[in-house]
Scaffold this motif. Sequence first.
Motif, short mmCIF file in Angstrom:
data_model
loop_
_atom_site.label_atom_id
_atom_site.label_comp_id
_atom_site.label_asym_id
_atom_site.label_seq_id
_atom_site.Cartn_x
_atom_site.Cartn_y
_atom_site.Cartn_z
N VAL A 7 0.84 -1.21 0.00
CA VAL A 7 0.00 0.00 0.00
C VAL A 7 0.87 1.25 0.00
CG1 VAL A 7 -1.68 1.33 1.34
CG2 VAL A 7 -1.98 -1.14 1.09
N ALA A 8 1.93 1.25 0.83
CA ALA A 8 2.82 2.40 0.89
C ALA A 8 3.54 2.61 -0.44
CB ALA A 8 3.83 2.22 2.01
N ASP A 9 3.94 1.49 -1.07
CA ASP A 9 4.62 1.60 -2.37
C ASP A 9 3.68 2.12 -3.44
OD1 ASP A 9 7.09 0.92 -3.99
OD2 ASP A 9 5.55 -0.24 -5.06
N TRP A 10 2.41 1.66 -3.41
CA TRP A 10 1.42 2.14 -4.37
C TRP A 10 1.18 3.64 -4.19
CZ3 TRP A 10 -3.29 4.55 -4.07
CH2 TRP A 10 -4.07 4.55 -5.24
N ALA A 11 1.02 4.09 -2.95
CA ALA A 11 0.77 5.51 -2.68
C ALA A 11 1.99 6.36 -3.07
CB ALA A 11 0.42 5.71 -1.21
N ASP A 12 3.19 5.84 -2.81
CA ASP A 12 4.38 6.61 -3.11
C ASP A 12 4.56 6.78 -4.61
OD1 ASP A 12 6.90 7.88 -2.28
OD2 ASP A 12 7.82 6.19 -3.32
N GLY A 13 4.18 5.75 -5.38
CA GLY A 13 4.31 5.84 -6.83
C GLY A 13 3.37 6.85 -7.45
N ARG A 14 2.27 7.17 -6.77
CA ARG A 14 1.27 8.08 -7.33
C ARG A 14 1.24 9.45 -6.65
NH1 ARG A 14 0.59 3.10 -7.82
NH2 ARG A 14 -0.55 2.10 -9.55
N LEU A 15 1.63 9.48 -5.38
CA LEU A 15 1.55 10.73 -4.63
C LEU A 15 2.91 11.24 -4.17
CD1 LEU A 15 -1.54 9.88 -2.37
CD2 LEU A 15 -1.53 11.15 -4.53
N GLY A 16 3.91 10.36 -4.17
CA GLY A 16 5.23 10.77 -3.68
C GLY A 16 5.26 11.02 -2.19
N VAL A 17 4.36 10.33 -1.45
CA VAL A 17 4.25 10.59 -0.02
C VAL A 17 5.52 10.19 0.71
CG1 VAL A 17 2.96 10.04 2.07
CG2 VAL A 17 1.75 10.35 -0.11
N ARG A 18 6.03 8.98 0.40
CA ARG A 18 7.19 8.49 1.13
C ARG A 18 8.39 9.40 0.91
NH1 ARG A 18 9.07 2.44 -0.02
NH2 ARG A 18 6.90 2.10 0.62
N ARG A 19 8.58 9.84 -0.32
CA ARG A 19 9.71 10.71 -0.63
C ARG A 19 9.57 12.05 0.10
NH1 ARG A 19 8.59 11.41 -5.41
NH2 ARG A 19 9.30 9.35 -6.13
N LEU A 20 8.36 12.57 0.12
CA LEU A 20 8.12 13.85 0.79
C LEU A 20 8.37 13.72 2.29
CD1 LEU A 20 7.11 16.78 0.61
CD2 LEU A 20 4.79 15.91 0.94
N VAL A 21 7.85 12.64 2.90
CA VAL A 21 8.04 12.43 4.33
C VAL A 21 9.51 12.23 4.65
CG1 VAL A 21 7.55 10.88 6.25
CG2 VAL A 21 5.71 11.54 4.67
N ARG A 22 10.22 11.49 3.78
CA ARG A 22 11.63 11.23 4.02
C ARG A 22 12.44 12.53 4.01
NH1 ARG A 22 12.63 8.35 -0.16
NH2 ARG A 22 11.83 6.41 0.74
N GLU A 23 12.10 13.43 3.08
CA GLU A 23 12.82 14.71 3.01
C GLU A 23 12.54 15.56 4.24
OE1 GLU A 23 11.59 16.50 -0.58
OE2 GLU A 23 12.72 15.15 -1.90
#
Length: 532
Positions: A7-23
Amino acid sequence: MSKGERVADWADGRLGVRRLVRERARRAFPDHWSFMLGEICLYSFVVLVVTGVYLTFYFHPSMKEVQYNGSYAPLRGQTVSEAFDSTLHISFDVRGGLLIRQAHHWAALVFVAALLTHMMRVFFTGAFRKPREINWLIGFLLLVLAMFAGLTGYDLPDDLLSGTGLAVVNGTILSIPIVGTYLSMFLFGGEFPGDELVARFNTIHVLVLPGLMVGLLTAHLALMLYHGHTQYPGRGRTNSNVVGVPAKVRAVKSSGYFLLVSGVIFGMAAVAQINPVWQYGPYRADQVSAGSQPDWYMGVADGLLRVMPGWEVDFWGHTLALDNLIPLTVGVGLFLALGAYPFIESWATGDTREQNLLDRPRNRPVRTALGVAWLSFYLVSLIGAANDIIAVRFHVSVESVTWAVRIGLFVVPVATYALTKRLALGLQRSDRDKVLHGRETGIITRMPNGEFVEVHEPLSQEQLHVLTQHEQYKPIGPGTGDGTEDLKIAFRLARQLRSWLSESLYGEGAQIAKPTAQEYQVMHKERTEDHA
């Protein structure tokens, strides 16, 4: 991958959430108690929204008259409005209704208090400087909107106390030349008090003002993340870095602080009664509640109205009610001066650099003195709003209290300005002596010539940095001009005004020159030779 990772990988591929949170997680957050003031504003606003949503399920914003038949026996059989009836229903018949209603009111008071205190912290430390001028304006607008949100919410129950306050508001609006009558008719839906007041105020209170405040809060947080955090001076802290705790640690502390703020607000709601409308009764235009006072943040307006003499002027067949118009003008000017100050100071200094290090209030004596004078004027006006209560409690005439407040409005700000400025300059002198002579140790030694002196210990590099890192501006001169064109008169006047402001803020008598590196080296060398 597990289901959660997918689910996290799917959301990150479409919304960039993980990348944004990581930054964002790699950011450092300065850790100082004064930064908690802004969090109190945010968390009390969250409590306001949650409790407000709960209350909207039971409140009826209507002035239609009904007969009260609820649980409060003294008012049974009386004719009241649906707004007042539903307020009593929430207070006595809805499970937890009184707790939620009081928590909502207390949260409003805490929100405005924290917002004003937070703005004063920003003001005294110079956190409003470039590039945060827009954030200062957002905070200023939030303060104004919060005050009007409190006013509109305070009037929704349609009780005698809020109705008395509304009569004062109506009188002030009517005193505005030309448009006052039209504004009153538009606001109240006809002659005061009208039949649509509660419905209109409910729309403003529930929909318009919260929507604007949510938008401003979002913009404030977004700009804060974009510009980064300010920090207090210290060793290793510069305009280009941030020293603090990791984002994860800050998030955990903030979560606990949210629970703490919420607990305090609900604790006050549980043990401290506020706005018992059943004791005031429903609003009637032919009655006035004795000892009527608004919430504290509107006390400045009420105080100015109470102490203003009853002056009126007839002008071309029209009457100007100066006893209402002058307090309105002074109150508006008081807040506009606060909102405009950062731009005035920036113009007077001519500094266009980004500033991420905060000032120590003592290092800006004039700014600190102006802020204290502003607060003193606010407090004296607040005392004026309680002139009748003070007269009764202390057994003095209300005229004596009123005259004391009138005099205090002119004398107290000037006195506090002078005193604060002298205290700041005294602290600057103390810092200068500490840098040049070191810290007093309390150890007394006898010199070869018989003289007794106290041993001074040199300050650490970190202490020296804190006491000397601040920049001292030089006054801007009036400039030159040939004066041949009338068009340049305005520019010359502007230059002279800018020069006067700059001289007032940073000229002779406005700051104590901090020690230079050469002065410190000479004193350090002399001290070393004396010890040798």
